[in-house]
Design a protein around this motif. Structure first.
Motif, short mmCIF file in Angstrom:
data_model
loop_
_atom_site.label_atom_id
_atom_site.label_comp_id
_atom_site.label_asym_id
_atom_site.label_seq_id
_atom_site.Cartn_x
_atom_site.Cartn_y
_atom_site.Cartn_z
N VAL A 79 0.84 -1.21 0.00
CA VAL A 79 0.00 0.00 0.00
C VAL A 79 0.87 1.25 0.00
O VAL A 79 0.62 2.20 -0.77
CB VAL A 79 -0.95 -0.01 1.21
N LEU A 80 1.89 1.29 0.84
CA LEU A 80 2.74 2.48 0.93
C LEU A 80 3.50 2.73 -0.37
O LEU A 80 3.58 3.87 -0.84
CB LEU A 80 3.72 2.31 2.10
N LEU A 81 4.04 1.68 -0.96
CA LEU A 81 4.78 1.84 -2.21
C LEU A 81 3.86 2.29 -3.34
O LEU A 81 4.20 3.21 -4.10
CB LEU A 81 5.47 0.53 -2.59
N ALA A 82 2.70 1.67 -3.45
CA ALA A 82 1.77 2.01 -4.53
C ALA A 82 1.26 3.44 -4.38
O ALA A 82 1.18 4.19 -5.37
CB ALA A 82 0.60 1.03 -4.56
N LEU A 83 0.93 3.85 -3.16
CA LEU A 83 0.45 5.21 -2.95
C LEU A 83 1.56 6.23 -3.19
O LEU A 83 1.31 7.33 -3.70
CB LEU A 83 -0.09 5.37 -1.53
N ALA A 84 2.79 5.89 -2.81
CA ALA A 84 3.91 6.80 -3.05
C ALA A 84 4.13 7.05 -4.53
O ALA A 84 4.60 8.12 -4.93
CB ALA A 84 5.18 6.22 -2.42
N ILE A 85 3.77 6.07 -5.36
CA ILE A 85 3.93 6.22 -6.81
C ILE A 85 2.71 6.90 -7.43
O ILE A 85 2.83 7.85 -8.21
CB ILE A 85 4.16 4.85 -7.47
N ALA A 86 1.52 6.42 -7.08
CA ALA A 86 0.31 6.85 -7.78
C ALA A 86 -0.24 8.19 -7.29
O ALA A 86 -0.76 8.97 -8.09
CB ALA A 86 -0.77 5.77 -7.64
N THR A 87 -0.15 8.46 -5.98
CA THR A 87 -0.79 9.66 -5.45
C THR A 87 -0.19 10.96 -5.99
O THR A 87 -0.94 11.83 -6.47
CB THR A 87 -0.73 9.66 -3.90
N GLY A 147 4.76 -5.77 -7.92
CA GLY A 147 3.34 -5.71 -7.57
C GLY A 147 2.88 -4.30 -7.27
O GLY A 147 1.79 -3.89 -7.67
N SER A 148 3.72 -3.52 -6.57
CA SER A 148 3.35 -2.15 -6.23
C SER A 148 3.22 -1.29 -7.47
O SER A 148 2.28 -0.48 -7.58
CB SER A 148 4.41 -1.54 -5.30
N CYS A 149 4.14 -1.42 -8.41
CA CYS A 149 4.05 -0.65 -9.64
C CYS A 149 2.81 -1.03 -10.45
O CYS A 149 2.17 -0.17 -11.06
CB CYS A 149 5.30 -0.86 -10.48
N THR A 150 2.46 -2.29 -10.42
CA THR A 150 1.28 -2.74 -11.16
C THR A 150 0.00 -2.16 -10.57
O THR A 150 -0.85 -1.62 -11.29
CB THR A 150 1.20 -4.28 -11.16
N VAL A 151 -0.17 -2.27 -9.25
CA VAL A 151 -1.39 -1.72 -8.64
C VAL A 151 -1.38 -0.19 -8.65
O VAL A 151 -2.45 0.43 -8.64
CB VAL A 151 -1.58 -2.27 -7.21
N ALA A 152 -0.19 0.42 -8.68
CA ALA A 152 -0.12 1.88 -8.80
C ALA A 152 -0.72 2.32 -10.13
O ALA A 152 -1.44 3.33 -10.20
CB ALA A 152 1.32 2.35 -8.67
N ILE A 153 -0.42 1.58 -11.19
CA ILE A 153 -1.02 1.88 -12.49
C ILE A 153 -2.53 1.68 -12.44
O ILE A 153 -3.29 2.43 -13.06
CB ILE A 153 -0.39 1.00 -13.58
N MET A 154 -2.98 0.70 -11.68
CA MET A 154 -4.41 0.42 -11.57
C MET A 154 -5.17 1.55 -10.88
O MET A 154 -6.27 1.92 -11.31
CB MET A 154 -4.63 -0.89 -10.81
N ILE A 155 -4.60 2.10 -9.82
CA ILE A 155 -5.32 3.12 -9.04
C ILE A 155 -5.03 4.53 -9.52
O ILE A 155 -5.70 5.48 -9.08
CB ILE A 155 -4.98 3.01 -7.55
N LEU A 156 -4.06 4.70 -10.41
CA LEU A 156 -3.72 6.04 -10.90
C LEU A 156 -4.91 6.74 -11.55
O LEU A 156 -5.17 7.92 -11.23
CB LEU A 156 -2.53 5.96 -11.86
N PRO A 157 -5.65 6.11 -12.47
CA PRO A 157 -6.81 6.80 -13.06
C PRO A 157 -7.86 7.16 -12.00
O PRO A 157 -8.50 8.22 -12.11
CB PRO A 157 -7.36 5.78 -14.07
N LEU A 158 -8.05 6.31 -11.01
CA LEU A 158 -9.03 6.57 -9.97
C LEU A 158 -8.66 7.82 -9.16
O LEU A 158 -9.50 8.71 -8.93
CB LEU A 158 -9.14 5.36 -9.05
N ILE A 159 -7.41 7.89 -8.74
CA ILE A 159 -6.97 9.05 -7.95
C ILE A 159 -7.01 10.32 -8.80
O ILE A 159 -7.43 11.39 -8.33
CB ILE A 159 -5.56 8.81 -7.40
N MET A 160 -6.61 10.21 -10.05
CA MET A 160 -6.59 11.37 -10.92
C MET A 160 -8.00 11.92 -11.15
O MET A 160 -8.24 13.13 -11.05
CB MET A 160 -5.95 11.02 -12.26
N ARG A 161 -8.96 11.05 -11.43
CA ARG A 161 -10.32 11.50 -11.74
C ARG A 161 -11.02 12.04 -10.49
O ARG A 161 -11.75 13.04 -10.56
CB ARG A 161 -11.12 10.35 -12.34
#
Length: 286
Positions: A79-87, A147-161
């Motif tokens: 969670v921390l890695l993915a949020l650090a990338i996507a947020t 795994g973190s980079c993959t889920v970061a790509i998944m949640i990136l559109p959600l956070i952006m929109r």
């Protein structure tokens, strides 16, 4: 709703058959939704709480204790890695689309349509992409980083929109007042607009966390299913959702799987409560 207010509402809508029908549909839908959620949570809690014990939190996983502690640590790291990338990427992209890009820009429209399309892609597709690119091409192997980079790509559109909609909801008078006081564009965005949009931004982050915590298909292809404490971000590991799926698919540790489900529910509720508290504190501070 009190009995008097309910009777007044029924009387007001009862004079129009269409309005009364819609009111009944709304009430029935709300009751069904509430009962479904209550039944789901109640069933999980009844099945899982009796099976929670200290063995589930042992530092090392084996077939005797079926510990979920390594999976819990892997989940937090993921969670921390993915949020650090996507947020940061999602928030800055939304700021550009709302505050800097012209509203009739065709590229902006393409970006928004693409983001909405990416939000609807099945997670297994992201998993296959992550396996081909991060695991195979970049040679990261099955790892928490992949795994973190993959889920970061998944949640990136959600956070952006969600950030974009939160920024759009801020009245233009806030911006005009800031400009009138002599503030520049950048200062207005980061000192006035962005703090006012924090509740909406946090809502998107919470939804992103929920998707990360509940993801299984994409992570099985990228982070693997090793039930052990990670040495670093290049170590393979399983999240709580993957851990629960593996236990349930084996069929040998169903009690522990239900206990893991309870822990997942508690974590999600705690994250939502903490985020709501943080949003209220930040709003009061502003």
């Amino acid at each position: 709703m009190s009995s008097s207010s309910l009777s007044k509402t029924l009387y007001r809508y009862g004079r129009d058959p269409v309005s009364m029908t819609l009111l009944v549909c709304v009430i029935v839908s709300a009751v069904i939704t509430f009962l479904s959620l209550a039944f789901l949570l109640g069933y999980i809690l009844l099945q899982g709480i009796p099976n929670i014990n200290l063995d589930l939190f042992a530092f090392e996983y084996n077939t005797e204790n079926v510990s979920l502690f390594p999976a819990l640590v892997d989940t937090v790291i993921m969670v921390l890695l993915a949020l650090a990338i996507a947020t940061p990427l999602g928030i800055f992209a939304a700021i550009y689309l709302v505050e800097y890009a012209s509203r009739d820009n065709k590229i902006v429209g393409v970006v928004r349509v693409t983001a909405d399309t990416l939000s609807g892609i099945p997670s297994i597709v992201y998993g296959l992409f992550g396996m081909l690119f991060f695991v195979t091409y970049l040679k990261w192997s099955y790892s928490l980083l992949a795994g973190s980079c993959t889920v970061a790509i998944m949640i990136l559109p959600l956070i952006m929109r969600t950030t974009e909609e939160a920024l759009k909801a801020i009245p233009d008078s806030y911006r005009e007042g800031s400009y009138g006081l002599g503030a520049g564009k950048l200062r207005t965005v980061f000192a006035i607009v962005l703090p006012s949009a924090i509740p909406g931004i946090l809502a998107g982050v919470i939804l992103g966390i929920g998707r990360i915590v509940g993801e299984t298909a994409a992570l099985m292809y990228t982070s693997g299913t090793v039930a052990a404490l990670p040495h670093n971000v290049f170590s393979s590991g399983r999240t709580l959702a993957v851990h629960m799926y593996v236990l349930a698919s084996e069929g040998l540790f169903m009690k522990q799987a239900y206990a893991t489900a309870v822990i997942l529910v508690v974590i999600v509720i705690a994250i939502n409560a903490a985020s709501s508290y943080l949003a209220r504190k930040l709003m009061k501070g502003n």
